[in-house]
Design an enzyme around this catalytic site. Structure first.
Site: not given
Ligand SMILES: NC(=O)c1ccc[n+]([C@@H]2O[C@H](COP(=O)([O-])OP(=O)(O)OC[C@H]3O[C@@H](n4cnc5c(N)ncnc54)[C@H](OP(=O)(O)O)[C@@H]3O)[C@@H](O)[C@H]2O)c1
Length: 279
Positions: A36, A149, A10, A124
């Protein structure tokens, strides 16, 4: 040049979109280009590319599954982050690490300051905090940005789920005792770009303005999306999940204000624009 990890997620998707819009040279990568968790590959990739900054959006984000997959979650969120921080150190690049409200103890009803009471209740949250510690140990030129969120056009999130269920059901039960702030990735991305171009290193909280419960958020989604689905407010105790969620996810934005960064618009405003973007 700015390197963005997690471009298929996202946030990474919208960060690359924003950098491109600003004509800033950038490259968005995901697992297929670079895993990574592969230390040597990360070191080589980043030292060849020599970005001025890495915006690290990739993470293991399956909060409930993480309770059964601590090792893999840790490998990505702690050691993957460490690999990127070490590679940044080698070429003197800046790093932006995205973290979460899940690092806090979730108690009380006041917003957490950046140095608030750290006590993650989930695997997590624990791994994301350990990732923060790695970044801070290894680098001086870092930004740790805690968000919560999250919703963006590229991926699944609470809003998309509510819209899908809202079309299928007459009513839905949604928890009303977890309070926080939604974060629209299209609003966060410009702030992350501003940070990448600055030297105002440190720890920040960044979400859309205003607080709500998940049930209030769901009600607004139904209303603004024109769906006739009733939202019943239920306590967390009636909605068991594998991983514990914080009750209080309010995050103070004092560090953004103190450093002259713009606050994000209200979450209601963000929701309206997101519903238009989804169409
Ligand atoms: N979503 C939330 O509500 C939320 C809330 C607070 C903080 N955050 C933080 O915000 C950030 C962005 O979140 P998001 O919602 O955009 O996450 P997301 O949509 O789940 O995307 C995470 C991406 O990381 C990739 N990834 C996972 N393991 C990997 C690896 N070993 N090597 C390379 N790429 C890898 C995934 O690829 P695959 O699809 O191939 O696994 C995915 O494309 C993250 O740091 C998350 O912890 C998110």
């Amino acid at each position: 040049m700015i390197l963005v990890t997690g471009v298929n997620g996202q946030l990474g998707f919208d960060v690359v979109k924003e950098l491109t819009k600003r004509n800033i040279e950038c490259l968005g990568i995901d697992r297929e280009e670079l895993d990574i968790t592969d230390k040597d590959a990360v070191g080589k990739y980043i030292s060849n590319l020599k970005p001025e900054c890495v915006i690290h959006c990739a993470a293991y984000t399956a909060v409930d599954r993480a309770e059964d997959e601590e090792e893999i979650c840790s490998k990505v969120n702690v050691y993957g982050t460490e690999n990127i921080a070490n590679a940044c150190k080698n070429i003197d690049a800046k790093m932006i690490y995205i973290s979460t409200d899940y690092v806090f103890d979730g108690q009380g009803d006041t917003p957490f300051e950046v140095n608030g009471n750290i006590k993650p209740h989930s695997i997590y949250g624990k791994t994301k905090y350990e990732g923060e510690l790695k970044v801070k140990e290894i680098l001086d030129k870092y930004f740790v940005v805690r968000i919560s969120w999250v919703f963006g056009v590229n991926g699944n999130n609470f809003i998309k789920t509510m819209i899908r269920l809202g079309k299928e059901k007459e009513s839905l039960n949604v928890v009303c005792d977890q309070i926080g702030s939604p974060t629209y990735t299209a609003d966060l991305a410009p702030l992350l770009c501003d940070m990448a171009l600055s030297e105002k290193y440190g720890t920040y909280h960044a979400t859309n303005e205003g607080y709500c419960s998940w049930a209030e958020f769901a009600s607004e989604i139904m209303k603004r999306a024109g769906l006739n689905c009733r939202v019943n407010q239920i306590p967390t105790s009636e909605y068991p999940a594998k991983a514990a969620r914080p009750f209080n996810s309010r995050l103070s934005k004092k560090s953004l204000v103190d450093n002259g960064f713009n606050l994000l618009p209200s979450w209601e405003d963000a929701l309206d624009r997101y519903l238009i973007e989804l169409k």
